[in-house]
Design a protein around this motif. Structure first.
Motif, short mmCIF file in Angstrom:
data_model
loop_
_atom_site.label_atom_id
_atom_site.label_comp_id
_atom_site.label_asym_id
_atom_site.label_seq_id
_atom_site.Cartn_x
_atom_site.Cartn_y
_atom_site.Cartn_z
N LEU A 1 0.11 45.59 -10.78
CA LEU A 1 0.32 47.07 -10.76
C LEU A 1 -0.52 47.26 -9.55
N VAL A 2 0.13 47.67 -8.69
CA VAL A 2 -0.55 48.33 -7.13
C VAL A 2 -1.06 49.79 -7.07
N GLN A 3 -0.43 50.59 -7.86
CA GLN A 3 -0.70 51.89 -8.04
C GLN A 3 -0.44 52.73 -9.22
N VAL A 4 -1.02 53.47 -9.44
CA VAL A 4 -0.94 54.23 -10.63
C VAL A 4 -1.17 55.88 -10.35
N ILE A 5 -0.26 56.68 -10.88
CA ILE A 5 -0.04 58.21 -10.67
C ILE A 5 -0.11 58.73 -12.16
N ASN A 6 -1.44 59.71 -12.27
CA ASN A 6 -1.17 60.31 -13.61
C ASN A 6 -0.34 61.80 -13.36
N HIS A 7 0.82 62.03 -13.89
CA HIS A 7 1.36 63.31 -13.57
C HIS A 7 1.57 64.16 -14.58
N GLY A 8 1.92 63.37 -16.01
CA GLY A 8 2.47 64.33 -17.21
C GLY A 8 3.69 63.55 -17.59
N SER A 9 4.19 63.98 -18.80
CA SER A 9 5.24 63.30 -19.27
C SER A 9 6.44 63.22 -18.25
N VAL A 10 6.87 62.19 -17.97
CA VAL A 10 7.61 61.79 -16.88
C VAL A 10 9.28 62.10 -17.18
N HIS A 11 10.03 62.91 -16.50
CA HIS A 11 11.40 63.29 -16.75
C HIS A 11 11.99 62.20 -15.60
N HIS A 12 11.74 62.63 -14.55
CA HIS A 12 12.13 61.91 -13.39
C HIS A 12 11.12 61.57 -12.31
N ALA A 13 11.18 60.28 -11.66
CA ALA A 13 10.34 59.70 -10.77
C ALA A 13 10.89 58.88 -9.57
N GLY A 14 10.41 58.91 -8.34
CA GLY A 14 11.20 58.01 -7.65
C GLY A 14 10.70 58.11 -6.22
N PHE A 15 11.16 57.21 -5.25
CA PHE A 15 10.91 57.07 -4.03
C PHE A 15 11.56 58.14 -2.93
N LEU A 16 10.66 58.96 -2.45
CA LEU A 16 11.47 60.01 -1.58
C LEU A 16 11.70 59.29 -0.13
N SER A 17 10.82 58.37 0.20
CA SER A 17 10.97 57.60 1.53
C SER A 17 10.10 56.16 1.16
N GLU A 18 9.83 55.45 2.18
CA GLU A 18 9.20 54.45 2.10
C GLU A 18 7.77 54.53 1.79
N HIS A 19 7.16 55.81 2.17
CA HIS A 19 5.83 55.90 1.92
C HIS A 19 5.51 57.26 1.05
N ALA A 20 6.48 57.70 0.32
CA ALA A 20 6.30 58.85 -0.44
C ALA A 20 7.03 58.72 -2.00
N ILE A 21 6.38 59.37 -2.97
CA ILE A 21 6.84 59.23 -4.42
C ILE A 21 6.75 60.54 -4.98
N PHE A 22 7.75 60.89 -5.70
CA PHE A 22 7.85 62.05 -6.29
C PHE A 22 7.79 61.72 -8.03
N ALA A 23 7.25 62.97 -8.62
CA ALA A 23 7.24 62.86 -9.97
C ALA A 23 7.51 64.22 -10.49
N LEU A 24 8.44 64.51 -11.59
CA LEU A 24 8.87 65.56 -12.26
C LEU A 24 8.46 65.46 -13.61
N SER A 25 7.95 66.37 -14.44
CA SER A 25 7.68 66.19 -15.95
C SER A 25 8.60 66.72 -16.61
N HIS A 26 8.59 66.81 -17.90
CA HIS A 26 9.50 67.36 -18.85
C HIS A 26 9.40 68.86 -18.82
N ASP A 27 8.08 69.21 -18.45
CA ASP A 27 7.72 70.85 -18.26
C ASP A 27 7.86 71.24 -16.83
N GLU A 28 8.72 70.72 -16.10
CA GLU A 28 8.97 70.98 -14.68
C GLU A 28 7.74 71.13 -13.78
#
Length: 360
Positions: A191-218
């Motif tokens: 485990l090299v990185q942990v992001i606490n965002h909220g209940s995850v609906h979608h998440a992924g890599f935007l690029s090699e160096h950026a990550i997005f997170a979208l919760s179930h409550d938008e």
């Protein structure tokens, strides 16, 4: 604002009252779809009514669909609530590989790595355990690796890094987005990185160096992908908050990535429309609401489940809970095509269904 118009629509010959959960590119010029009748179908991008049924019964409760191109083969991977992951040969019209989770834990998410012949599944929480399970499709009888402690609720998202085949992202309803180095068997060290965002609906890599997170409550955010070997301070994440007010939407279907850009697919059932809002990067990240693409009519009063931006045909494909796939293009002589990347006819009547940011 630019407008796309529906140029075609099809039910793919599905039974009445079916939902179409997801569509994904298959072979060039074709797409695959999974539906609430548990079927797997493929259809022609140029003619939505030209298609075939790969299987009428993929799983007892199909949940996930991914393309899996290995050695030029036309393969698709599906996951289901029966605890199975299957690989399908579209041309042969059959399952060619089948894998099973321990205790038949329902599969909610799937990711594929053609470079390493690996398929990974994320499971529902069963007996206080949610598992990220890996198989080498050349030895599908046994699980090659498992991470069992990093999440404590359903694993809703899995995605491999765009250029590093050893880096995997997982997201869960426990609120965490985790990044692993899958060459490391020890879970704590992997485990090299942990992001606490909220209940995850979608998440992924935007690029090699950026990550997005979208919760179930938008709730939406963009985070830097940290490098454990780089002591430099990572930039702060960009917190967009709840997207419903700023985008004038009721829900966010997904984030679409293409060769020319990224778009937030934001739906409004009351207004019967879907907007593709550009997500742009510069000194920071922002939403370009001035240049959104609107799909008027969308899928009527039903939710849009999946959106594909097709480079080859310069079209947008959507599917939804009205049981239709729709194809969209700019009007003749109008705006140029939406830059792309991952139809509105009269909808048939249907019965409503119950529906620590901390790098390590």
């Amino acid at each position: 604002m630019h407008t796309l118009h529906a140029v075609a629509s099809s039910t793919l010959s599905l039974p009445t009252d079916s939902y179409i959960y997801s569509i994904t590119p298959s072979a060039p010029g074709t797409f695959a779809a999974i539906s609430s009748d548990d079927s797997l179908r493929v259809f022609d991008a140029a003619n939505l009514d030209r298609g075939s049924v790969v299987s009428n019964a993929t799983h007892a409760g199909v949940t996930a669909l991914r393309s899996f191109g290995v050695g030029g083969s036309q393969l698709l991977a599906t996951g289901g609530r029966d605890g199975k992951v299957k690989v399908w040969d579209v041309r042969a019209g059959k399952s060619v590989v089948e894998m099973q989770t321990e205790r038949a834990a329902p599969v909610l998410s799937v990711a594929c790595n053609a470079e390493t012949n690996i398929i990974v599944a994320g499971t529902e929480l069963v007996s206080s355990q949610a598992v990220v399970a890996f198989w080498d499709i050349r030895s599908p009888q046994k699980i090659s690796l498992q991470y069992v402690e990093s999440h404590n609720d359903d694993i809703t998202e899995l995605q491999y890094h765009p250029t590093r085949s050893n880096i995997l992202l997982s997201g869960s309803t426990d609120g965490l987005v985790n990044i692993y180095d899958t060459t490391i068997a020890d879970e704590d060290e992997a485990l090299v990185q942990v992001i606490n965002h909220g209940s995850v609906h979608h998440a992924g890599f935007l690029s090699e160096h950026a990550i997005f997170a979208l919760s179930h409550d938008e709730l939406f955010s963009v985070h830097p992908a940290t490098n454990p070997d780089d002591a430099a301070q990572a930039p702060e994440p960009v917190q967009f908050g709840d997207l419903r007010d700023p985008l004038g939407c009721e829900y966010v279907a997904q984030l679409c990535l293409g060769a020319q850009g990224m778009y937030i697919a934001a739906g409004n059932k009351m207004e019967k429309q879907l907007d593709l809002v550009p997500l742009v990067s510069g000194d920071s990240w922002s939403l370009d609401r001035e240049n959104l693409w609107r799909l008027p009519g969308a899928h009527g009063e039903e939710v849009v489940r999946s959106v594909c931006l097709d480079e080859q045909s310069q079209s947008v494909f959507t599917c939804g809970e009205d049981g239709y796939v729709r194809a969209w293009k700019p009007a003749e002589g109008g705006d140029s095509s939406v830059q792309s990347g991952s139809g509105s006819a009269k909808a048939r009547p249907k019965e409503k269904k119950k529906d620590r940011y901390k790098p390590y």
